[in-house]
Design a protein around this motif. Structure first.
Motif, PDB file in Angstrom:
ATOM      1  N   THR A 179       0.896  -1.197  -0.125  1.00  0.00           N
ATOM      2  CA  THR A 179       0.088   0.057  -0.103  1.00  0.00           C
ATOM      3  C   THR A 179       0.718   1.155   0.096  1.00  0.00           C
ATOM      4  OG1 THR A 179      -2.031   1.008   0.988  1.00  0.00           O
ATOM      5  CG2 THR A 179      -0.144   0.278   2.397  1.00  0.00           C
ATOM      6  N   HIS A 180       0.341   2.256   0.063  1.00  0.00           N
ATOM      7  CA  HIS A 180       1.250   3.593   0.188  1.00  0.00           C
ATOM      8  C   HIS A 180       0.345   4.744   0.634  1.00  0.00           C
ATOM      9  CE1 HIS A 180       2.853   7.461  -1.132  1.00  0.00           C
ATOM     10  NE2 HIS A 180       3.972   7.107  -0.706  1.00  0.00           N
ATOM     11  N   PHE A 181       0.589   5.264   1.594  1.00  0.00           N
ATOM     12  CA  PHE A 181       0.190   6.567   2.338  1.00  0.00           C
ATOM     13  C   PHE A 181       1.458   7.591   2.163  1.00  0.00           C
ATOM     14  CE2 PHE A 181      -2.373   3.373   3.851  1.00  0.00           C
ATOM     15  CZ  PHE A 181      -3.832   4.100   3.907  1.00  0.00           C
ATOM     16  N   HIS A 182       1.136   8.903   2.021  1.00  0.00           N
ATOM     17  CA  HIS A 182       2.332   9.810   2.047  1.00  0.00           C
ATOM     18  C   HIS A 182       2.238  10.248   3.744  1.00  0.00           C
ATOM     19  CE1 HIS A 182       2.550  10.842  -2.004  1.00  0.00           C
ATOM     20  NE2 HIS A 182       1.251  10.989  -2.141  1.00  0.00           N
ATOM     21  N   ASP A 183       3.488  10.100   4.288  1.00  0.00           N
ATOM     22  CA  ASP A 183       3.762  10.470   5.813  1.00  0.00           C
ATOM     23  C   ASP A 183       3.748  12.003   5.805  1.00  0.00           C
ATOM     24  OD1 ASP A 183       4.691  10.917   8.271  1.00  0.00           O
ATOM     25  OD2 ASP A 183       6.621   9.518   7.977  1.00  0.00           O
ATOM     26  N   ALA A 184       3.039  12.776   6.590  1.00  0.00           N
ATOM     27  CA  ALA A 184       2.998  14.176   6.431  1.00  0.00           C
ATOM     28  C   ALA A 184       4.575  14.702   6.992  1.00  0.00           C
ATOM     29  CB  ALA A 184       1.969  14.787   7.284  1.00  0.00           C
ATOM     30  N   TRP A 185       5.009  14.237   8.031  1.00  0.00           N
ATOM     31  CA  TRP A 185       6.087  14.634   8.597  1.00  0.00           C
ATOM     32  C   TRP A 185       7.287  14.431   7.712  1.00  0.00           C
ATOM     33  CZ3 TRP A 185       6.577  17.773  12.518  1.00  0.00           C
ATOM     34  CH2 TRP A 185       8.070  18.238  12.827  1.00  0.00           C
ATOM     35  N   THR A 186       7.250  13.405   6.944  1.00  0.00           N
ATOM     36  CA  THR A 186       8.436  13.081   5.862  1.00  0.00           C
ATOM     37  C   THR A 186       8.390  14.183   4.978  1.00  0.00           C
ATOM     38  OG1 THR A 186       8.616  10.665   6.385  1.00  0.00           O
ATOM     39  CG2 THR A 186       9.232  11.538   4.155  1.00  0.00           C
ATOM     40  N   VAL A 187       7.032  14.443   4.514  1.00  0.00           N
ATOM     41  CA  VAL A 187       6.853  15.388   3.412  1.00  0.00           C
ATOM     42  C   VAL A 187       7.036  17.079   3.657  1.00  0.00           C
ATOM     43  CG1 VAL A 187       5.055  16.482   2.015  1.00  0.00           C
ATOM     44  CG2 VAL A 187       5.280  13.865   2.386  1.00  0.00           C
ATOM     45  N   ALA A 188       6.872  17.458   4.879  1.00  0.00           N
ATOM     46  CA  ALA A 188       6.512  18.642   5.241  1.00  0.00           C
ATOM     47  C   ALA A 188       7.012  19.042   6.500  1.00  0.00           C
ATOM     48  CB  ALA A 188       5.290  19.210   4.985  1.00  0.00           C
ATOM     49  N   GLY A 189       7.664  18.303   7.590  1.00  0.00           N
ATOM     50  CA  GLY A 189       8.063  18.493   8.437  1.00  0.00           C
ATOM     51  C   GLY A 189       9.613  18.860   8.772  1.00  0.00           C
ATOM     52  N   ASP A 190      10.053  19.489   9.944  1.00  0.00           N
ATOM     53  CA  ASP A 190      11.299  19.860  10.028  1.00  0.00           C
ATOM     54  C   ASP A 190      11.876  19.469  11.405  1.00  0.00           C
ATOM     55  OD1 ASP A 190      13.664  21.503   9.769  1.00  0.00           O
ATOM     56  OD2 ASP A 190      12.726  23.205  10.806  1.00  0.00           O
ATOM     57  N   GLY A 191      12.957  18.589  10.963  1.00  0.00           N
ATOM     58  CA  GLY A 191      13.669  18.105  12.231  1.00  0.00           C
ATOM     59  C   GLY A 191      13.100  16.541  12.667  1.00  0.00           C
ATOM     60  N   PRO A 192      13.838  15.954  13.626  1.00  0.00           N
ATOM     61  CA  PRO A 192      13.277  14.668  13.995  1.00  0.00           C
ATOM     62  C   PRO A 192      11.940  14.287  13.871  1.00  0.00           C
ATOM     63  CG  PRO A 192      14.521  15.332  15.803  1.00  0.00           C
ATOM     64  CD  PRO A 192      14.548  16.538  14.599  1.00  0.00           C
ATOM     65  N   GLY A 193      11.167  15.278  14.766  1.00  0.00           N
ATOM     66  CA  GLY A 193       9.851  14.976  14.768  1.00  0.00           C
ATOM     67  C   GLY A 193       9.499  14.185  15.933  1.00  0.00           C
ATOM     68  N   HIS A 194      10.363  14.078  17.184  1.00  0.00           N
ATOM     69  CA  HIS A 194      10.011  13.015  18.189  1.00  0.00           C
ATOM     70  C   HIS A 194       8.957  13.292  18.748  1.00  0.00           C
ATOM     71  CE1 HIS A 194      14.588  12.282  18.139  1.00  0.00           C
ATOM     72  NE2 HIS A 194      14.169  11.640  17.312  1.00  0.00           N
ATOM     73  N   PHE A 224      -1.096  10.550   7.991  1.00  0.00           N
ATOM     74  CA  PHE A 224      -0.850   9.964   6.749  1.00  0.00           C
ATOM     75  C   PHE A 224      -1.929  10.486   5.900  1.00  0.00           C
ATOM     76  CE2 PHE A 224       1.460   6.551   9.056  1.00  0.00           C
ATOM     77  CZ  PHE A 224       2.631   6.436   8.694  1.00  0.00           C
ATOM     78  N   ALA A 225      -1.622  10.491   4.306  1.00  0.00           N
ATOM     79  CA  ALA A 225      -2.771  10.837   3.411  1.00  0.00           C
ATOM     80  C   ALA A 225      -2.537  10.236   2.162  1.00  0.00           C
ATOM     81  CB  ALA A 225      -3.023  12.350   3.504  1.00  0.00           C
ATOM     82  N   THR A 226      -3.723   9.888   1.472  1.00  0.00           N
ATOM     83  CA  THR A 226      -3.703   9.455   0.151  1.00  0.00           C
ATOM     84  C   THR A 226      -4.502  10.595  -0.481  1.00  0.00           C
ATOM     85  OG1 THR A 226      -5.660   7.965   0.129  1.00  0.00           O
ATOM     86  CG2 THR A 226      -3.803   7.203   0.731  1.00  0.00           C
ATOM     87  N   ALA A 227      -4.092  10.640  -2.022  1.00  0.00           N
ATOM     88  CA  ALA A 227      -4.543  11.914  -2.938  1.00  0.00           C
ATOM     89  C   ALA A 227      -4.685  12.799  -2.137  1.00  0.00           C
ATOM     90  CB  ALA A 227      -6.078  11.229  -3.112  1.00  0.00           C
ATOM     91  N   ALA A 228      -3.778  13.708  -1.588  1.00  0.00           N
ATOM     92  CA  ALA A 228      -3.659  14.843  -1.117  1.00  0.00           C
ATOM     93  C   ALA A 228      -2.286  15.605  -1.108  1.00  0.00           C
ATOM     94  CB  ALA A 228      -3.859  14.595   0.460  1.00  0.00           C
ATOM     95  N   THR A 229      -2.193  16.671  -1.263  1.00  0.00           N
ATOM     96  CA  THR A 229      -0.995  17.477  -1.228  1.00  0.00           C
ATOM     97  C   THR A 229      -0.764  17.935   0.197  1.00  0.00           C
ATOM     98  OG1 THR A 229      -1.110  18.270  -3.526  1.00  0.00           O
ATOM     99  CG2 THR A 229       0.162  19.524  -2.199  1.00  0.00           C
ATOM    100  N   ILE A 230       0.195  17.739   0.870  1.00  0.00           N
ATOM    101  CA  ILE A 230       0.442  18.006   2.323  1.00  0.00           C
ATOM    102  C   ILE A 230       1.429  19.312   1.999  1.00  0.00           C
ATOM    103  CG2 ILE A 230       1.550  17.350   4.467  1.00  0.00           C
ATOM    104  CD1 ILE A 230       0.932  14.334   3.261  1.00  0.00           C
ATOM    105  N   THR A 231       1.019  20.182   2.840  1.00  0.00           N
ATOM    106  CA  THR A 231       1.492  21.599   2.610  1.00  0.00           C
ATOM    107  C   THR A 231       2.300  22.030   4.053  1.00  0.00           C
ATOM    108  OG1 THR A 231      -0.357  22.786   3.306  1.00  0.00           O
ATOM    109  CG2 THR A 231       0.107  22.467   0.960  1.00  0.00           C
ATOM    110  N   SER A 232       2.093  21.612   5.264  1.00  0.00           N
ATOM    111  CA  SER A 232       2.726  21.666   6.453  1.00  0.00           C
ATOM    112  C   SER A 232       2.480  20.518   7.293  1.00  0.00           C
ATOM    113  CB  SER A 232       2.346  22.783   7.031  1.00  0.00           C
ATOM    114  OG  SER A 232       0.973  22.962   7.541  1.00  0.00           O
ATOM    115  N   ALA A 233       3.474  20.429   8.254  1.00  0.00           N
ATOM    116  CA  ALA A 233       3.385  19.453   9.271  1.00  0.00           C
ATOM    117  C   ALA A 233       4.188  19.959  10.385  1.00  0.00           C
ATOM    118  CB  ALA A 233       4.058  18.114   8.907  1.00  0.00           C
ATOM    119  N   THR A 234       3.322  20.077  11.666  1.00  0.00           N
ATOM    120  CA  THR A 234       4.153  20.855  12.815  1.00  0.00           C
ATOM    121  C   THR A 234       3.922  20.140  14.350  1.00  0.00           C
ATOM    122  OG1 THR A 234       3.649  22.797  11.790  1.00  0.00           O
ATOM    123  CG2 THR A 234       4.209  23.104  14.019  1.00  0.00           C
ATOM    124  N   LEU A 235       4.720  19.753  14.960  1.00  0.00           N
ATOM    125  CA  LEU A 235       4.351  19.329  16.211  1.00  0.00           C
ATOM    126  C   LEU A 235       3.595  20.194  17.070  1.00  0.00           C
ATOM    127  CD1 LEU A 235       7.902  18.220  17.444  1.00  0.00           C
ATOM    128  CD2 LEU A 235       6.053  16.794  16.345  1.00  0.00           C
TER     129      LEU A 235
END
Length: 255
Positions: A179-194, A224-235
């Motif tokens: 399967t495949h989902f976009h991981d928001a942090w991998t796409v748009a996060g900054d740093g390790p994201g712990h 995670f998301a499918t069929a989506a453009t991820i523009t930001s990810a924040t802790l």
């Protein structure tokens, strides 16, 4: 879908009723400030806690796992998975965790007939990756069952290199499936994201008790998301901390 639909998604493990009860008002204030459209919460006490957390946020459509599983033993009603949305949603599936310790469920709901929202809480024990893999396979089945974009968020209790997360990210197969989902942090996060770390003072004692380590940092909460453009990810909920987990928010546009 013919048009793009923008939304903000937030996930947070609220750590049931542990600790200073004043932190629930802080969570509520943060939800009001961030104004998410979809909220996935874990370890929410059944009863008044969900209403307290969501009061005045505009997230008027709310489902706790005990709302759709009314005959649960009292032990399993203490806390669980919850979903809240601005627009109406209808629960389509409720999946039991493959682990019996503790009993949390995966909720799936169609939101405003536009997308599928799935929120799991997976087994936390370090040696229960086999159960997390089974849950990831169940999630993939839910996704394929509905011909809709999917937003998947929650406490996965697994780091990005774990088989369950690699499977959801499309990096490996499980049981002959992919399967495949976009991981928001991998796409748009900054740093390790712990999100579960001894840098969080509300997590140190629990990590010491459960994991036995004084220096422990993991990214285990995801959007995670499918069929989506991820523009930001924040802790979320870092300073001050709102729970033993840091939360996560993501802005995305469904395609």
């Amino acid at each position: 879908m013919g048009t793009r639909s923008s939304m903000r998604v937030l996930t947070l493990n609220v750590q049931n009723d542990v600790g200073d009860p004043r932190r629930f008002a802080l969570i509520n204030a943060e939800l009001r400030r961030l104004r998410p459209d979809v909220v996935m919460l874990q370890e929410v006490c059944y009863g008044s806690q969900l209403a307290e957390l969501l009061d005045g946020t505009g997230l008027v459509h709310r489902t706790h796992q005990s709302d759709v599983l009314p005959n649960l033993p009292d032990l399993f009603q203490h806390d669980g998975t919850a979903l809240a949305t601005r627009r109406p949603h209808r629960v389509t599936d409720v999946l039991e965790s493959p682990s019996t310790d503790p009993h949390w469920w995966t909720l799936a709901a169609v939101v405003d007939d536009q997308f599928l929202a799935i929120t799991p809480t997976t087994p936390w024990r370090l040696d229960h990756e086999h159960a997390r893999e089974r849950q990831a396979l169940d999630i993939a089945t839910l996704h394929t069952r509905h011909d809709l974009p999917t937003v998947l968020a929650g406490d996965f209790n697994a780091t990005p290199d774990a088989a369950s997360i690699r499977f959801l990210s499309g990096l490996q197969s499980l049981d002959g499936r992919s399967t495949h989902f976009h991981d928001a942090w991998t796409v748009a996060g900054d740093g390790p994201g712990h999100t579960w770390t001894t840098e969080n003072p509300l997590a140190r004692q629990e990590i010491a008790t459960l994991i036995g380590q004084s220096n422990h940092h993991r990214r285990i909460d995801y959007i995670f998301a499918t069929a989506a453009t991820i523009t930001s990810a924040t802790l979320v909920g870092v300073n001050p901390p709102l729970s033993d987990h840091y939360g996560l928010t993501a802005d995305l546009e469904l395609i």
